[in-house]
Enzyme design. Structure first.
Site, PDB file in Angstrom:
ATOM      1  N   ASP A  83       0.824  -1.213   0.000  1.00 31.55           N
ATOM      2  CA  ASP A  83       0.000   0.000   0.000  1.00 31.55           C
ATOM      3  C   ASP A  83       0.858   1.262   0.000  1.00 31.55           C
ATOM      4  O   ASP A  83       1.920   1.306   0.623  1.00 31.55           O
ATOM      5  CB  ASP A  83      -0.908   0.032   1.230  1.00 31.55           C
ATOM      6  CG  ASP A  83      -1.830  -1.174   1.307  1.00 31.55           C
ATOM      7  OD1 ASP A  83      -2.041  -1.822   0.263  1.00 31.55           O
ATOM      8  OD2 ASP A  83      -2.332  -1.471   2.409  1.00 31.55           O
TER       9      ASP A  83
ATOM     10  N   LYS B  78      -5.655  10.775  11.029  1.00 32.20           N
ATOM     11  CA  LYS B  78      -5.460   9.914   9.863  1.00 32.20           C
ATOM     12  C   LYS B  78      -6.437  10.247   8.734  1.00 32.20           C
ATOM     13  O   LYS B  78      -6.030  10.454   7.583  1.00 32.20           O
ATOM     14  CB  LYS B  78      -5.603   8.444  10.260  1.00 32.20           C
ATOM     15  CG  LYS B  78      -5.395   7.480   9.100  1.00 32.20           C
ATOM     16  CD  LYS B  78      -5.454   6.025   9.563  1.00 32.20           C
ATOM     17  CE  LYS B  78      -5.228   5.077   8.392  1.00 32.20           C
ATOM     18  NZ  LYS B  78      -5.257   3.648   8.825  1.00 32.20           N
TER      19      LYS B  78
ATOM     20  N   ASP C 183      -4.715   2.713  -4.794  1.00 30.40           N
ATOM     21  CA  ASP C 183      -3.377   3.061  -4.295  1.00 30.40           C
ATOM     22  C   ASP C 183      -2.731   1.875  -3.595  1.00 30.40           C
ATOM     23  O   ASP C 183      -1.887   2.035  -2.721  1.00 30.40           O
ATOM     24  CB  ASP C 183      -3.440   4.266  -3.360  1.00 30.40           C
ATOM     25  CG  ASP C 183      -4.324   4.017  -2.143  1.00 30.40           C
ATOM     26  OD1 ASP C 183      -5.007   2.974  -2.111  1.00 30.40           O
ATOM     27  OD2 ASP C 183      -4.335   4.862  -1.230  1.00 30.40           O
TER      28      ASP C 183
END
EC number: 2.7.7.6
Length: 816
Positions: free
Chosen positions: A517, A593, A754
Site C-alpha cells: 500500500d 489519519k 493506491d
C-alpha cells in the site's frame, strides 16, 4: 460447451435473474397473490394495503392549499385502493432493486407512474379495441420484461392520445404528485427516511425499514439479486477495443457495462465530447492497462470461505463478518413532546450528539447490508463455481480511476479480498515465504516497522496463530482485531500453514496475493511534483530508516503542540477551554489519519469538523453545557488542517494552484479537458443545478431538495473539483503504468487504486516497478505546467524544491 458459450449462458442467466426473479417475481406475487413464491411480500402487502388506501383517500379528500393543491385533481382520477396497490407494487420493487434510494428519485418515480396510469386509462376510454389488441399482443408474447411492457404502452399512447391529452409536468410537480402516494408507504413502515449531509448539501434517502431489511436478508430473496456485475466471469473478459466493445460477451451485458462510465458531475455536452475521445487510438495505454488487469484468472479460497460461513451461521459479529441482524437505531433521547425551537443549550447538545450517533448508525447499517449482499454473492459463487477460474472485467470512471465488475470484488471488503487468490499457482521460494509473513503482519496492524521486523513478529507468534487456526480464529479476538484486516491475515496464515505442512515450504505452489500500500498516495504525488523534501520525507519518498515515516503521528504531534500552547496557564480566551476539553479526550493518530488521507481528494472543512466531533463522541467525552459543539469541532479541525499545511506545504500549495488555474480559464463556460500520464482523456464539467424544495411532513424533515442538472457549467464547482480529480488521474496512471511494466515480466497485478498486489514470489519485482514507474512519471516536464498548457492557460510555474526523485528507488516504505 466451451468457456465462451458457458459465459454467454451465465450472463444471460444473470440478466434474467436480475430482471425477472428480483423484480417480476415480487410484482407477480403482489398482482397474483402467489404466496408460495414470496410469502413475506404477501404478508407485508396484506398488512399494509388498508393503511396505504386510507392515507391516499385522505389526500384525495383534503382541501388544503399549497404548491401541490393544483395537482390533487390528478390524484382523484384513480380509486384510492387501486393507487395503493400500484404504490405498494412499485415500493416493493424498489426494495429489490435499490438498497437505498433518494427521496427525490422515489417521489418523482411515483408521480410519473401515477400520470402514466392516468394516460393508459384514458387511452382505454378513447380507443378500447386498440387497447385490447395491445393487451392480446402482450399476452401472446408472454413477455415478463417490464421494459418491454413500457415500450409497448408508449406505442399505444403515441397512437391513441393526441398530444394535448398527454401529461407533461416539470420534475418538481411530478415529485409533489408522487408524495401523495409515496408518503403512505413511509407511514405504514415500508421505508424509513434518512438525512445525509455531504459536499453537495443535504439530501434525504429512503431505506428499507427493519421489517423490510429482514425480508432482504431472507436467503430466497438475497440469492435472486443478479446481473453480471453481481457475479464473476467464467471466461477471460473480451479485450476492450472501444469504449462500448469489450468486457462481457452478451449484448445486454455489454450495453450496461461500458468501459468509461458517465459521472453525474458531467454535463451532457462534456460526456459527448469525452465519448469522441475515448477510442483506442486516442488512449492506447488505458486500453492496454485495463485489458492486462482484467485478463488475470482468480479462484475462491474455499478454506477461508468455510471459516466465514461458520462464523456467520453462528451469529456473526466477529472478524469483520456481519451479524445476521443489525443493532437497533439509537433511541431519541428527548421525548416525543420535545421541540427544537424551545430547547435549552444542553438539550440541543444532546440532540446534536444523537444526530451524529444516528448518522454513524446509518453508515454502519449500509455497510452491514453491503456485506450481507457480498456474502450472498460469495455463497452463490462458491456453490456454483468452486475450483473454477473466474475473472473480473475492468472499467474506468471519467477521471480514469479503474474498477472491477463482479462480486466478490477484488476491491471489496476484507471478506472479498480474503476469499480471492490467483487461479494459477507459482512456487513460493524463500522470498515468497517472507512476503507471506509480511502480509500477515500488515493485515494485523504491524505495519510501521521494517519488513524484517514484521516477518519476525509473525514468527514470534506462530504457535499462537497455529492454535487459533485449530480452535477457530473467532475465539481469539486479541489476535485478530477487527479494526485491521483479520480475514486477510487468516488467509495468509492458512497459506503459511499449508506451505509448512507440505514438507517443502519454499517449493510450495501458491496463488496467494500479497498487497503493498502507498503512504497517503495523493500527498506522495504532490510532494513529487513539486520536489518537496519536507513533505516527501513524511510520506516516505525518502528512505525512512528502520521505521516508516508516519505523517498521521507527525500531524498529531503538531496538534498536541498547539494544544499545549493554548491550554498553558497564562493563555486566555475560549481557545484555552477548548484545548482543555480536547485534552480530556486523549488524542490518538486516528484523529488525524482521515483528514490527512482525504485532504487531496476534496474533503471539506465541515467534513473534518464532523470527524472531530465523532471522535469526541466515541471517546465518551461529555461536552459541557454552554460549549457550542460545532465551535469545539471547528477549533480542532483548524489545528489539524494547519498542521497538515505545515507538514506537507507543497500539497496544499498545489491544490490552491490548481484551483487558481481553473478560475483563470479565458472562457469560464468551457469544459476542462486534460490527458493523464497514462493517456486518459478527462473531461470535467460540473453542471449548474436548479433547486426545487418540497416539504416532507411525513418524515419530519423540513425539506427535500430536488436538483435538476442544467447543460451549463458551474465555474465554482469546476474550480473546486479540479484538484481531487487531477490526483485521482495520477493515482490511476501510476497503477496502470506499473501493471503494464509488470505484465512485460509476466507478473499479474491485482489493482486497488493506491494498493497493488501480486504473487508472494513476485513482490520484490513489483516493488521495483512501482518505484520506477513513479520516478518516470515525474522525471519529465512538470505535470502542472503541462496541465496549464492543455487547458490553454498561461500560468506561472510553481516553485519546486530539491527533492531527488531517485531516492524513491531506495525507499522501502514508499509502498509497504
Amino acid at each position: 460447451m466451451d468457456l465462451i458459450q458457458q459465459q454467454i449462458a451465465h450472463e444471460e442467466a444473470l440478466v434474467g435473474a436480475a430482471q425477472n426473479d428480483a423484480r417480476i417475481a415480487l410484482e407477480k406475487a403482489i398482482a397474483q397473490g402467489s404466496i408460495d413464491r414470496i410469502p413475506r411480500a404477501r404478508i407485508m402487502l396484506m398488512r399494509m394495503l388498508p393503511i396505504v388506501t386510507e392515507a391516499i383517500f385522505a389526500h384525495q379528500e383534503a382541501k388544503a392549499a399549497g404548491p401541490a393543491a393544483k395537482l390533487r385533481h390528478l390524484l382523484r382520477i384513480i380509486d384510492a385502493q387501486d393507487l395503493a396497490v400500484m404504490a405498494l407494487r412499485a415500493g416493493l420493487s424498489m426494495l429489490i432493486n435499490y438498497p437505498t434510494i433518494t427521496a427525490t428519485k422515489y417521489y418523482t418515480h411515483m408521480g410519473k407512474m401515477l400520470c402514466r396510469e392516468i394516460e393508459v386509462r384514458l387511452a382505454f376510454k378513447v380507443n378500447q379495441p386498440y387497447y385490447d389488441r395491445t393487451l392480446d399482443y402482450l399476452k401472446t408474447s408472454r413477455t415478463r420484461s417490464v421494459r418491454h411492457i413500457q415500450k409497448t404502452m408508449d406505442a399505444l399512447l403515441d397512437a391513441v392520445l393526441p398530444e394535448e391529452a398527454r401529461i407533461d409536468l416539470p420534475d418538481g410537480d411530478y415529485l409533489r404528485l408522487g408524495k401523495f402516494i409515496g408518503d403512505p408507504l413511509i407511514q405504514c413502515g415500508l421505508f424509513e427516511p434518512n438525512r445525509f449531509t455531504g459536499r453537495g448539501g443535504t439530501s434525504v434517502h429512503l431505506e428499507p425499514s427493519p421489517e423490510a431489511r429482514e425480508f432482504l436478508q431472507d436467503p430466497s430473496a438475497a440469492m435472486t439479486w443478479g446481473g453480471p456485475g453481481r457475479s464473476v466471469m467464467l471466461a477471460p473478459p473480451r479485450p476492450w477495443n472501444d469504449w462500448c466493445d469489450g468486457g462481457y460477451y452478451s449484448a445486454k451485458a455489454q450495453k450496461h457495462h461500458v468501459l468509461v462510465r458517465r459521472t453525474k458531475h458531467q454535463t451532457k455536452r462534456a460526456r459527448q465530447a469525452q465519448l469522441r475521445h475515448l477510442g483506442q487510438d486516442k488512449m492506447p495505454k488505458v486500453y492496454e492497462a485495463v485489458n492486462v488487469l482484467q485478463s488475470v484468472a482468480y479462484e475462491i479460497n474455499r478454506d477461508v470461505y468455510e471459516i466465514i460461513e461458520r462464523v456467520f451461521n453462528s451469529g456473526g459479529g466477529v472478524l469483520g463478518i456481519p451479524q445476521r441482524t443489525y443493532p437497533d437505531k439509537p433511541e431519541f433521547p428527548l421525548g416525543d413532546e420535545w421541540a427544537k425551537e424551545n430547547a435549552s443549550e444542553q438539550e440541543l447538545e444532546a440532540f446534536n450528539r444523537w444526530k451524529r450517533s444516528v448518522h454513524r448508525w446509518y453508515t454502519g447499517e449500509r455497510e452491514h447490508t453491503a456485506k450481507l449482499r457480498e456474502f450472498a454473492a460469495l455463497y452463490r459463487v462458491v456453490r456454483e463455481h468452486h475450483g473454477k477460474a473466474v475473472y473480473f472485467p475492468m472499467h474506468v470512471d471519467s477521471r480514469g480511476r479503474m474498477y472491477y465488475w463482479g462480486t466478490p470484488n477484488p476491491q471489496g471488503s476484507d471478506i472479498a479480498k480474503a476469499c480471492l487468490r490467483f487461479h494459477d499457482k507459482r512456487v513460493l521460494g524463500k522470498r515468497g515465504l517472507y512476503w507471506l509473513k509480511v502480509h500477515v503482519a500488515n493485515s494485523l496492524g504491524c505495519d510501521k516497522v521494517y519488513f524484517d521486523d514484521r516477518a519476525a513478529w509473525v514468527d514470534e507468534r506462530w504457535d499462537d496463530f497455529q492454535r487459533a487456526l485449530a480452535e477457530g480464529p473467532e475465539n481469539y479476538p486479541g489476535l485478530f482485531p477487527e479494526a485491521e484486516s483479520p480475514l486477510c491475515a487468516i488467509a495468509g496464515l492458512l497459506e503459511l500453514r499449508a506451505a509448512y505442512a507440505s514438507g517443502n515450504p519454499e517449493g510450495y505452489r501458491s496463488g496467494f496475493i500479497v498487497h503493498m500500500d502507498a503512504t497517503c498516495s495523493g500527498l506522495q504525488h504532490y510532494s513529487a511534483i513539486l520536489r518537496d523534501e519536507i513533505g516527501g520525507a513524511y510520506v516516505n519518498l525518502l528512505p525512512p530508516g528502520l521505521a516508516k515515516a508516519d505523517i498521521y503521528s507527525r500531524v498529531l504531534g503538531l496538534v498536541n503542540e498547539s494544544l499545549e500552547r493554548d491550554r498553558a496557564p497564562g493563555a486566555e480566551g475560549e481557545a484555552r477551554g477548548y484545548a482543555l476539553l480536547w485534552d480530556k479526550a486523549g488524542l490518538s493518530r486516528s484523529l488525524t489519519k482521515k483528514p490527512c488521507m482525504t485532504l487531496v481528494y476534496g474533503t471539506t472543512f465541515k467534513g473534518v469538523v464532523d470527524h472531530c466531533l465523532d471522535y469526541l463522541d466515541e471517546s465518551g467525552v461529555e461536552i459541557p453545557e454552554g460549549v457550542p459543539s460545532y465551535r469545539l469541532g471547528s477549533y480542532m479541525a483548524t489545528l489539524i488542517l494547519d498542521a497538515i499545511r505545515e507538514t506537507v506545504p507543497s500539497a496544499v500549495f498545489a491544490m490552491e494552484w490548481l484551483q487558481r488555474l481553473a478560475k483563470a480559464l479565458p472562457d469560464a463556460s468551457k469544459d476542462l479537458h486534460w490527458i493523464t500520464p497514462l493517456g486518459m482523456q478527462v473531461f470535467q464539467s460540473y453542471p449548474k443545478t436548479e433547486e426545487v424544495r418540497v416539504r416532507l411532513r411525513a418524515e419530519a424533515v423540513e425539506y427535500v431538495t430536488l436538483y435538476e442538472a442544467k447543460d451549463e457549467l458551474d465555474p465554482m464547482r469546476n474550480a473546486n473539483g479540479i484538484a481531487p480529480n487531477f490526483v485521482h488521474g495520477l493515482d490511476s496512471s501510476h497503477l496502470g503504468l506499473t501493471a503494464l511494466a509488470c505484465a512485460a515480466e509476466d507478473i499479474p497485478i491485482q489493482a486497488i487504486h493506491d494498493s497493488m498486489g501480486t504473487y508472494a514470489s513476485d513482490v520484490d519485482r513489483m516493488h521495483v516497478h512501482i518505484r520506477e514507474q513513479f520516478i518516470a512519471m515525474y522525471s519529465g516536464p512538470c505535470v502542472l505546467v503541462e496541465l496549464a498548457k492543455q487547458l490553454g492557460v498561461e500560468a506561472t510555474p510553481p516553485r519546486r524544491g530539491s527533492l531527488n526523485l531517485e531516492a524513491v528507488r531506495d525507499s522501502w516504505a514508499f509502498f509497504c
